[in-house]
Write a protein that holds these residues in place. Structure first.
Motif, PDB file in Angstrom:
ATOM      1  N   THR A 109       0.871  -1.085   0.121  1.00 42.02           N
ATOM      2  CA  THR A 109      -0.023  -0.008  -0.152  1.00 42.02           C
ATOM      3  C   THR A 109       0.901   1.300  -0.144  1.00 42.02           C
ATOM      4  O   THR A 109       0.503   2.134  -0.763  1.00 42.02           O
ATOM      5  CB  THR A 109      -1.045   0.302   1.200  1.00 42.02           C
ATOM      6  OG1 THR A 109      -1.630  -1.074   1.087  1.00 42.02           O
ATOM      7  CG2 THR A 109      -1.993   1.192   1.139  1.00 42.02           C
ATOM      8  N   LYS A 110       1.917   1.197   0.903  1.00 36.72           N
ATOM      9  CA  LYS A 110       2.733   2.373   0.959  1.00 36.72           C
ATOM     10  C   LYS A 110       3.530   2.896  -0.590  1.00 36.72           C
ATOM     11  O   LYS A 110       3.480   3.865  -0.858  1.00 36.72           O
ATOM     12  CB  LYS A 110       3.722   2.301   2.143  1.00 36.72           C
ATOM     13  CG  LYS A 110       4.859   3.435   1.988  1.00 36.72           C
ATOM     14  CD  LYS A 110       5.651   3.213   3.436  1.00 36.72           C
ATOM     15  CE  LYS A 110       6.561   4.290   3.421  1.00 36.72           C
ATOM     16  NZ  LYS A 110       7.493   3.935   4.708  1.00 36.72           N
ATOM     17  N   ALA A 111       3.999   1.652  -1.065  1.00 36.66           N
ATOM     18  CA  ALA A 111       4.630   1.621  -2.361  1.00 36.66           C
ATOM     19  C   ALA A 111       3.941   2.355  -3.397  1.00 36.66           C
ATOM     20  O   ALA A 111       3.973   3.194  -4.224  1.00 36.66           O
ATOM     21  CB  ALA A 111       5.068   0.235  -2.874  1.00 36.66           C
ATOM     22  N   ALA A 112       2.332   1.763  -3.359  1.00 35.95           N
ATOM     23  CA  ALA A 112       1.491   2.148  -4.297  1.00 35.95           C
ATOM     24  C   ALA A 112       1.001   3.605  -4.385  1.00 35.95           C
ATOM     25  O   ALA A 112       1.088   4.633  -5.077  1.00 35.95           O
ATOM     26  CB  ALA A 112       0.159   1.248  -4.405  1.00 35.95           C
ATOM     27  N   GLN A 113       0.816   4.224  -2.849  1.00 34.83           N
ATOM     28  CA  GLN A 113       0.476   5.430  -2.522  1.00 34.83           C
ATOM     29  C   GLN A 113       1.707   6.482  -2.857  1.00 34.83           C
ATOM     30  O   GLN A 113       1.476   7.649  -3.480  1.00 34.83           O
ATOM     31  CB  GLN A 113       0.186   5.723  -1.012  1.00 34.83           C
ATOM     32  CG  GLN A 113      -1.059   4.781  -0.745  1.00 34.83           C
ATOM     33  CD  GLN A 113      -1.409   4.925   0.761  1.00 34.83           C
ATOM     34  OE1 GLN A 113      -0.524   5.241   1.503  1.00 34.83           O
ATOM     35  NE2 GLN A 113      -2.552   4.721   0.911  1.00 34.83           N
ATOM     36  N   MET A 114       2.892   6.071  -2.946  1.00 33.93           N
ATOM     37  CA  MET A 114       4.167   6.943  -3.286  1.00 33.93           C
ATOM     38  C   MET A 114       4.161   7.187  -4.582  1.00 33.93           C
ATOM     39  O   MET A 114       4.422   8.173  -5.073  1.00 33.93           O
ATOM     40  CB  MET A 114       5.508   6.179  -2.678  1.00 33.93           C
ATOM     41  CG  MET A 114       5.982   6.288  -1.157  1.00 33.93           C
ATOM     42  SD  MET A 114       7.202   4.888  -1.033  1.00 33.93           S
ATOM     43  CE  MET A 114       8.349   6.145  -1.699  1.00 33.93           C
ATOM     44  N   SER A 115       3.758   6.367  -5.541  1.00 40.36           N
ATOM     45  CA  SER A 115       3.735   6.643  -7.107  1.00 40.36           C
ATOM     46  C   SER A 115       2.185   7.036  -7.538  1.00 40.36           C
ATOM     47  O   SER A 115       2.613   8.045  -8.426  1.00 40.36           O
ATOM     48  CB  SER A 115       3.844   5.167  -7.734  1.00 40.36           C
ATOM     49  OG  SER A 115       5.294   4.714  -7.028  1.00 40.36           O
ATOM     50  N   PHE A 116       1.125   6.488  -7.074  1.00 43.10           N
ATOM     51  CA  PHE A 116       0.008   6.694  -7.636  1.00 43.10           C
ATOM     52  C   PHE A 116      -0.763   7.604  -6.857  1.00 43.10           C
ATOM     53  O   PHE A 116      -1.846   8.030  -7.289  1.00 43.10           O
ATOM     54  CB  PHE A 116      -0.673   5.611  -7.928  1.00 43.10           C
ATOM     55  CG  PHE A 116      -0.224   4.686  -8.918  1.00 43.10           C
ATOM     56  CD1 PHE A 116      -0.594   4.937 -10.145  1.00 43.10           C
ATOM     57  CD2 PHE A 116       0.662   3.586  -8.711  1.00 43.10           C
ATOM     58  CE1 PHE A 116      -0.192   4.011 -11.481  1.00 43.10           C
ATOM     59  CE2 PHE A 116       1.236   2.749  -9.891  1.00 43.10           C
ATOM     60  CZ  PHE A 116       0.970   2.799 -11.055  1.00 43.10           C
ATOM     61  N   GLY A 117      -0.753   7.804  -5.458  1.00 44.50           N
ATOM     62  CA  GLY A 117      -1.531   8.685  -4.519  1.00 44.50           C
ATOM     63  C   GLY A 117      -2.453   7.854  -4.020  1.00 44.50           C
ATOM     64  O   GLY A 117      -2.815   8.365  -2.647  1.00 44.50           O
TER      65      GLY A 117
END
Length: 350
Positions: free
Chosen positions: A46-54
């Protein structure tokens, strides 16, 4: 290699490019890989996705709770971008914003066995065969109330896009497929190839053994990084980019899905009966009629065909692009502008 042998190799490679079964080799039992909901890597994903996609969303669709990202205007024309193995949604971390800026509604889901996508039931067979993954995409579109979309992908994602376009053309406005026509079948997967071609598929045979399954489970990240380097020998990705995607492999079903996929391709185990009719249709190598652009990188180190071999498999408006500059197998991440341009161009043809 003599010309005739090379042509045979390419033809067999194309049809052998399928998916594998969820039966553990030698046991005849479904492969159930852990809990359908509990996953120690979920927060990292989740953290990795939020860093890239918001943002990262979750929706129940068919057999799965699918994790996905959505960018661009909700009323824009829909584009579904599908990743492959051993990659994840970050294949499109740069291409998705480019499409969103042009007014597209861009959906990028984690495939079964990746990221935050989970099976809704512990009893569901952890099946990676090609038709099952495509059915997941149709279920996702239904859940999101997307009637039609441009479908684009690479690796497993390209094969899945091919299948959606072939079997459900009414749901597919147009398609972009990296490395072309990838629909396969188990019968073709049983056919031997010349030694130089078999060498390229070394990991299929490794995964066919109990040792290979154990090795992939123990060394998942090391294995994935090796494939990244072999498939894209001129892609100078950094450790942060790799780790951002590698978090998706912490999914509790990941190993079972990957092993099942590659074993199914060689016909070493059976798929599920309710996909049999779909697989019979796919075994006929259906021609794809929707507008299509195929892409290839000039430095793709993974097994792939020449565009001239599969061009006849597209009966609608069709063109092929060779993307130069040392571009490897993970083309959308290595050349995001070229990939986004192809999606825009093919969509304009509908």
């Amino acid at each position: 290699m003599p010309q005739q042998i090379d042509h045979n190799r390419r033809r067999l490679l194309g049809t052998a490019f399928a998916a594998m079964t969820a039966f553990e080799l030698g046991t005849g039992k479904p492969a159930l890989a852990g809990s359908a909901v509990n996953n120690p890597g979920k927060n990292l994903v989740t953290k990795a996705a939020q860093m890239s996609f918001g943002s990262l969303k979750q929706i129940d669709a068919g057999l799965l709770s699918i994790g996905y990202t959505e960018t661009g205007p909700a009323a824009g024309p829909a584009v579904v971008l599908l990743h492959g193995w051993p990659y994840d949604i970050h294949t499109y971390a740069d291409a998705a914003p480019l499409l969103a800026s042009k007014g597209y509604r861009v959906i990028v889901p984690y495939l079964r066995g990746y990221g935050t996508t989970r099976f809704l039931s512990d009893e569901t067979m952890r099946n990676g065969q090609q038709s099952a993954v495509a059915v997941d995409v149709i279920a996702l579109m239904d859940a999101l109330r997307i009637e039609r979309a441009t479908i684009a992908g690479c690796d497993w994602g390209a094969r899945t896009a091919n299948i959606v376009a072939a079997l459900w053309p009414e749901r597919c406005n147009a398609m972009v497929s990296v490395s072309g026509y990838l629909i396969g079948n188990q019968q073709a997967g049983r056919q031997p190839l010349p030694p130089s071609a078999e060498l390229q598929w070394w990991y299929q045979y490794y995964f066919a053994t109990d040792r290979g399954r154990a090795g992939y489970e123990k060394y998942t990240r090391d294995f994935a990084k090796l494939i990244w380097r072999l498939a894209s020998p001129r892609w100078n990705f950094d450790d942060a980019s790799f780790e951002r995607s590698a978090a998706a492999f912490d999914n509790s079903d990941h190993v079972a899905i990957v092993i099942h996929n590659y074993r199914w391709r060689l016909g070493l185990a059976e798929g599920e009966p309710h996909y049999e009719d779909l697989e019979k249709r796919l075994a006929q190598s259906p021609v794809i009629a929707v507008p299509t652009i195929t892409l290839e990188g000039d430095a793709n180190g993974a097994p792939h065909l020449e565009a001239s071999v599969y061009a006849k498999m597209f009966s609608g408006r069709y063109s092929h692009r060779l993307i130069t500059g040392g571009i490897g197998h993970n083309l959308p991440q290595e050349a995001p502008q070229a990939f986004a341009d192809a999606v825009i161009e093919v969509g304009a043809a509908t």
